[in-house]
Structure formats: C-alpha cells, structure tokens
Design a protein around this motif. Sequence first.
Motif, PDB file in Angstrom:
ATOM      1  N   ILE A  51       0.809  -1.219   0.000  1.00  0.00           N
ATOM      2  CA  ILE A  51       0.000   0.000   0.000  1.00  0.00           C
ATOM      3  C   ILE A  51       0.845   1.273   0.000  1.00  0.00           C
ATOM      4  O   ILE A  51       0.341   2.337  -0.368  1.00  0.00           O
ATOM      5  CB  ILE A  51      -0.975   0.031   1.195  1.00  0.00           C
ATOM      6  CG1 ILE A  51      -0.227  -0.022   2.535  1.00  0.00           C
ATOM      7  CG2 ILE A  51      -1.985  -1.098   1.095  1.00  0.00           C
ATOM      8  CD1 ILE A  51      -1.122   0.191   3.733  1.00  0.00           C
ATOM      9  N   ASP A  52       2.111   1.183   0.396  1.00  0.00           N
ATOM     10  CA  ASP A  52       2.971   2.373   0.368  1.00  0.00           C
ATOM     11  C   ASP A  52       3.086   2.955  -1.042  1.00  0.00           C
ATOM     12  O   ASP A  52       3.281   4.155  -1.220  1.00  0.00           O
ATOM     13  CB  ASP A  52       4.368   2.043   0.893  1.00  0.00           C
ATOM     14  CG  ASP A  52       4.388   1.878   2.411  1.00  0.00           C
ATOM     15  OD1 ASP A  52       3.391   2.262   3.053  1.00  0.00           O
ATOM     16  OD2 ASP A  52       5.384   1.374   2.943  1.00  0.00           O
ATOM     17  N   GLU A  53       2.942   2.094  -2.040  1.00  0.00           N
ATOM     18  CA  GLU A  53       3.048   2.552  -3.429  1.00  0.00           C
ATOM     19  C   GLU A  53       1.758   3.164  -3.942  1.00  0.00           C
ATOM     20  O   GLU A  53       1.738   3.781  -5.011  1.00  0.00           O
ATOM     21  CB  GLU A  53       3.439   1.371  -4.327  1.00  0.00           C
ATOM     22  CG  GLU A  53       4.791   0.754  -3.993  1.00  0.00           C
ATOM     23  CD  GLU A  53       5.053  -0.482  -4.827  1.00  0.00           C
ATOM     24  OE1 GLU A  53       4.793  -0.445  -6.039  1.00  0.00           O
ATOM     25  OE2 GLU A  53       5.504  -1.489  -4.258  1.00  0.00           O
ATOM     26  N   LEU A  54       0.677   2.999  -3.185  1.00  0.00           N
ATOM     27  CA  LEU A  54      -0.625   3.492  -3.635  1.00  0.00           C
ATOM     28  C   LEU A  54      -1.079   4.748  -2.916  1.00  0.00           C
ATOM     29  O   LEU A  54      -2.014   5.415  -3.362  1.00  0.00           O
ATOM     30  CB  LEU A  54      -1.695   2.407  -3.427  1.00  0.00           C
ATOM     31  CG  LEU A  54      -1.486   1.074  -4.146  1.00  0.00           C
ATOM     32  CD1 LEU A  54      -2.625   0.130  -3.813  1.00  0.00           C
ATOM     33  CD2 LEU A  54      -1.391   1.281  -5.647  1.00  0.00           C
ATOM     34  N   ALA A  55      -0.450   5.060  -1.789  1.00  0.00           N
ATOM     35  CA  ALA A  55      -0.948   6.138  -0.934  1.00  0.00           C
ATOM     36  C   ALA A  55      -0.978   7.469  -1.666  1.00  0.00           C
ATOM     37  O   ALA A  55      -0.001   7.878  -2.279  1.00  0.00           O
ATOM     38  CB  ALA A  55      -0.080   6.249   0.320  1.00  0.00           C
ATOM     39  N   VAL A  56      -2.140   8.123  -1.615  1.00  0.00           N
ATOM     40  CA  VAL A  56      -2.285   9.482  -2.144  1.00  0.00           C
ATOM     41  C   VAL A  56      -2.983  10.322  -1.100  1.00  0.00           C
ATOM     42  O   VAL A  56      -3.743   9.826  -0.291  1.00  0.00           O
ATOM     43  CB  VAL A  56      -3.072   9.523  -3.464  1.00  0.00           C
ATOM     44  CG1 VAL A  56      -2.322   8.820  -4.565  1.00  0.00           C
ATOM     45  CG2 VAL A  56      -4.469   8.936  -3.303  1.00  0.00           C
ATOM     46  N   MET A  57      -2.707  11.624  -1.152  1.00  0.00           N
ATOM     47  CA  MET A  57      -3.322  12.536  -0.187  1.00  0.00           C
ATOM     48  C   MET A  57      -3.809  13.758  -0.935  1.00  0.00           C
ATOM     49  O   MET A  57      -3.022  14.512  -1.494  1.00  0.00           O
ATOM     50  CB  MET A  57      -2.308  12.943   0.882  1.00  0.00           C
ATOM     51  CG  MET A  57      -2.860  13.932   1.897  1.00  0.00           C
ATOM     52  SD  MET A  57      -1.559  14.430   3.040  1.00  0.00           S
ATOM     53  CE  MET A  57      -2.444  15.696   3.966  1.00  0.00           C
ATOM     54  N   GLY A  58      -5.104  13.928  -0.972  1.00  0.00           N
ATOM     55  CA  GLY A  58      -5.644  15.108  -1.623  1.00  0.00           C
ATOM     56  C   GLY A  58      -6.050  14.869  -3.066  1.00  0.00           C
ATOM     57  O   GLY A  58      -5.613  13.922  -3.727  1.00  0.00           O
ATOM     58  N   PHE A  59      -6.915  15.718  -3.570  1.00  0.00           N
ATOM     59  CA  PHE A  59      -7.502  15.596  -4.900  1.00  0.00           C
ATOM     60  C   PHE A  59      -6.449  15.671  -6.001  1.00  0.00           C
ATOM     61  O   PHE A  59      -6.426  14.871  -6.926  1.00  0.00           O
ATOM     62  CB  PHE A  59      -8.537  16.725  -5.067  1.00  0.00           C
ATOM     63  CG  PHE A  59      -9.168  16.788  -6.420  1.00  0.00           C
ATOM     64  CD1 PHE A  59     -10.171  15.902  -6.767  1.00  0.00           C
ATOM     65  CD2 PHE A  59      -8.769  17.734  -7.345  1.00  0.00           C
ATOM     66  CE1 PHE A  59     -10.767  15.964  -8.019  1.00  0.00           C
ATOM     67  CE2 PHE A  59      -9.356  17.804  -8.596  1.00  0.00           C
ATOM     68  CZ  PHE A  59     -10.362  16.915  -8.933  1.00  0.00           C
ATOM     69  N   TRP A  60      -5.541  16.647  -5.926  1.00  0.00           N
ATOM     70  CA  TRP A  60      -4.561  16.858  -6.979  1.00  0.00           C
ATOM     71  C   TRP A  60      -3.598  15.679  -7.090  1.00  0.00           C
ATOM     72  O   TRP A  60      -3.255  15.229  -8.190  1.00  0.00           O
ATOM     73  CB  TRP A  60      -3.809  18.156  -6.718  1.00  0.00           C
ATOM     74  CG  TRP A  60      -2.802  18.487  -7.776  1.00  0.00           C
ATOM     75  CD1 TRP A  60      -1.448  18.548  -7.663  1.00  0.00           C
ATOM     76  CD2 TRP A  60      -3.074  18.803  -9.154  1.00  0.00           C
ATOM     77  NE1 TRP A  60      -0.858  18.880  -8.861  1.00  0.00           N
ATOM     78  CE2 TRP A  60      -1.837  19.036  -9.796  1.00  0.00           C
ATOM     79  CE3 TRP A  60      -4.250  18.895  -9.905  1.00  0.00           C
ATOM     80  CZ2 TRP A  60      -1.743  19.360 -11.138  1.00  0.00           C
ATOM     81  CZ3 TRP A  60      -4.148  19.221 -11.250  1.00  0.00           C
ATOM     82  CH2 TRP A  60      -2.906  19.456 -11.851  1.00  0.00           C
ATOM     83  N   GLU A  61      -3.161  15.165  -5.950  1.00  0.00           N
ATOM     84  CA  GLU A  61      -2.219  14.037  -5.964  1.00  0.00           C
ATOM     85  C   GLU A  61      -2.878  12.797  -6.553  1.00  0.00           C
ATOM     86  O   GLU A  61      -2.248  12.012  -7.273  1.00  0.00           O
ATOM     87  CB  GLU A  61      -1.729  13.755  -4.538  1.00  0.00           C
ATOM     88  CG  GLU A  61      -0.533  12.831  -4.485  1.00  0.00           C
ATOM     89  CD  GLU A  61       0.037  12.682  -3.090  1.00  0.00           C
ATOM     90  OE1 GLU A  61       0.690  11.658  -2.841  1.00  0.00           O
ATOM     91  OE2 GLU A  61      -0.168  13.585  -2.259  1.00  0.00           O
ATOM     92  N   ALA A  62      -4.182  12.611  -6.266  1.00  0.00           N
ATOM     93  CA  ALA A  62      -4.909  11.475  -6.828  1.00  0.00           C
ATOM     94  C   ALA A  62      -4.985  11.569  -8.356  1.00  0.00           C
ATOM     95  O   ALA A  62      -4.846  10.566  -9.060  1.00  0.00           O
ATOM     96  CB  ALA A  62      -6.310  11.414  -6.233  1.00  0.00           C
ATOM     97  N   LEU A  63      -5.198  12.771  -8.862  1.00  0.00           N
ATOM     98  CA  LEU A  63      -5.241  12.964 -10.312  1.00  0.00           C
ATOM     99  C   LEU A  63      -3.914  12.579 -10.963  1.00  0.00           C
ATOM    100  O   LEU A  63      -3.883  11.938 -12.020  1.00  0.00           O
ATOM    101  CB  LEU A  63      -5.561  14.425 -10.637  1.00  0.00           C
ATOM    102  CG  LEU A  63      -7.030  14.843 -10.672  1.00  0.00           C
ATOM    103  CD1 LEU A  63      -7.133  16.311 -11.034  1.00  0.00           C
ATOM    104  CD2 LEU A  63      -7.831  13.992 -11.655  1.00  0.00           C
ATOM    105  N   LYS A  64      -2.814  12.963 -10.331  1.00  0.00           N
ATOM    106  CA  LYS A  64      -1.494  12.688 -10.885  1.00  0.00           C
ATOM    107  C   LYS A  64      -1.202  11.189 -10.951  1.00  0.00           C
ATOM    108  O   LYS A  64      -0.458  10.724 -11.807  1.00  0.00           O
ATOM    109  CB  LYS A  64      -0.414  13.409 -10.066  1.00  0.00           C
ATOM    110  CG  LYS A  64      -0.410  14.918 -10.243  1.00  0.00           C
ATOM    111  CD  LYS A  64       0.824  15.568  -9.646  1.00  0.00           C
ATOM    112  CE  LYS A  64       0.811  15.520  -8.140  1.00  0.00           C
ATOM    113  NZ  LYS A  64       1.961  16.254  -7.554  1.00  0.00           N
ATOM    114  N   LYS A  65      -1.813  10.407 -10.044  1.00  0.00           N
ATOM    115  CA  LYS A  65      -1.547   8.972  -9.992  1.00  0.00           C
ATOM    116  C   LYS A  65      -2.614   8.154 -10.722  1.00  0.00           C
ATOM    117  O   LYS A  65      -2.599   6.922 -10.664  1.00  0.00           O
ATOM    118  CB  LYS A  65      -1.464   8.507  -8.531  1.00  0.00           C
ATOM    119  CG  LYS A  65      -0.060   8.561  -7.953  1.00  0.00           C
ATOM    120  CD  LYS A  65       0.035   7.707  -6.697  1.00  0.00           C
ATOM    121  CE  LYS A  65       1.499   7.556  -6.269  1.00  0.00           C
ATOM    122  NZ  LYS A  65       1.642   6.692  -5.096  1.00  0.00           N
TER     123      LYS A  65
END
Length: 356
Positions: A51-65
């Motif tokens: 899960i360390d490779e999947l962690a995102v925080m916030g809307f913008w970071e989720a878009l980037k991933k």
Amino acid sequence: MKYFVSTGEISGDLHLSYLVNAMNKIDNNASFFGVAGKHSKEAGVTVIQDIDELAVMGFWEALKKYKFLKKKLYEYIEFIKKEGIKKVILVDYGGFNLKFMELLKKNIEDIEIYYYIPPKVWVWGEKRVEKLRHVDHIVVIFPWEVDFYKKHGIDVIYYGNPFLDIYKRIDNREEKILLLPGSRKKEVQKLLPIMLEVVEKSVNENFILKLAKSEHLKWMDLDISKYKNLEIIDDLSLKDVVKQSKYAIAASGTVILELALLGLPGVVIYKIDKLSGFIGKHILKLKYVSLPNLALDREVYKELLQGDCNRDNILDAIQNIENNREYFEKQIGEIIEKLGGNNIIEKYAKFFLKGK
C-alpha cells in the motif's frame, strides 16, 4: 478458500489484519492474496502490491496517480482470474476500491464481493450509495451507518466497531502530551512544524512525538534536537505511549477513534492543499470530521482544520482540556458505550467465511 483483498492505507490495513487473523483461527484452509501492508502481511496475506506505493493525499495528488492506479486495477483482475479466486474483500479506500468493484463485476463472472468498511457516502453525498448496490455484502463498523443504508433500502451487516476488541480504556496515565502527525508525507510536512511551535511555546510541558517510522523525519529540514522537552518514539505501540500521556494533539484520522477507546482526550488538527480543502469544504455534508464526535454528534475532540490549525488555537484547546479533565473523561466514556459490543472481530470473521 482463496480470497483477494484490497486496501490502501494503514488504518484499512490494520482492520484487514484483525479480520484475517480471526478468519485463519476459524478456518486454517483460508488463504489471502492482494493489496495490503505490513500488518496484513504479518497476519498471513500474500502481498502482491504494498500500500505504500498506492498512498495518495488530496484531490490533486490522486489525479497525478490516476493512470498508474488504473493500470494496477487490471493487473489485479488478471491475477484473480489466473488464481481462480471467487471471493474479494475490499477494505475502505473508496476512490480506488469502488472502481475496482465495478471492473470486477464487468470482467469476472460469479465473483462475490464483500465491502468491509465501505466509503463514507454519508459524508461525500448520498448519490454515491448507488454504486454500492452492486456489492454482494456491505459490512459496516458504525451504528449510524445501519440507519443510513436502511433509508436507501440496502441491508448491511453490523456487529460493532472492531477496535473495541483491540483497545481498552487506560485510566492510570502519566502527564506528557502526545503528538501524532500522521503517517503520510504531506501530513507530516504540514502538521509537524505546527506541533513543534506548540512544543517551543510550552516549556513547562513534556511531549512525546510518535512517528510511524523514524525515517519520516527526513521529510523535514528541522533540528529536532533543540527541543529539550520533546522525546521521539517510533518503536512503542499506541497503547504504550498513551500510558505516558494526559492528552494528544493528533492528525485527523482513525487514530482519533483509537485514542478515544483508550480513554485519551485530545485535539484534532489537519491541513491539506488548497484545492482539496476547497473541494472538501463545498462537498462534505458533516458538522464533524472525527469519528468520536460523529458518534455523539457533538465536539468532544476539538477540531482545528485548515486555517484554524495554528499554534495559538491548539494551545487554547489544550488549556480547555486541562481545565475540564473530568468533563472530557465522562464524554469519552459515552463514546465507548455508544460503540460497544464484544467478540466483534470474530463475528465479522464468521460472516466472511460463511458468505452466500
């Protein structure tokens, strides 16, 4: 029986590990594969994606991933097909797992999907509940969720909050202040400097900084050694540091519920990027963000979010706890009673093993 599991953050990984441990005790022929972290791995899950490779925080970071995460979804589906797995357990992590659920139903016949700790649709808008109608079993851990889903004509399973099996109230505690800045990089970078301002101002208090990992300090360009009234800990459990503490200053998240069940009052703080903050402000449907406050529908844990998250407000909130300790202890007792139950994890485990 083979199970594929999918979670995305430390709190979900903890809940999954409790469930897997309990299921293995009942049925030693159960085997688990999937997306998880160190706690689930220790419980016996074969981790194909950490899960360390999947962690995102916030809307913008989720878009980037987004592209990376979408690619992973199809990789997991191929793995499930190859292994002949027919049961999938999704745990929290709604942005990812809801899409995973949709693709599973489209791509694999006769797949049985359990959603354990579903996304908080009662927070983000009730329209999202429609997506969950495609899940075979919805398993919730808060009493108000039962009424919410019933209102929408959806049956759910609820036996109590699993943390009540794990965390018992600690009444005899010492007099330090516990600092919990979270486990994700953006959290630590935004919250730890504010916490250290509090430490610097409170020269007559002793503080404990509990980090998920000691190397998280490398995320900050700070000289921690100059704070003589601060002790840094990364090798003790939450229970152990609570025993040393009179209250906590903590990042918003599941840990606030853990603190409440352990009997420790505190202050909830959080800051995210401006875009995510704007979206949250205009979409969130709740008066409170922390689970203990939601349980009682009143602010037991002072919530200082975004612009309110600053040194002076935290110091005021701490002083209020100091002046009203008996009141806060009583309120915490009500939270524990509200979420009560016994052998909760075992009951959930039996349900998952039984299935349809």
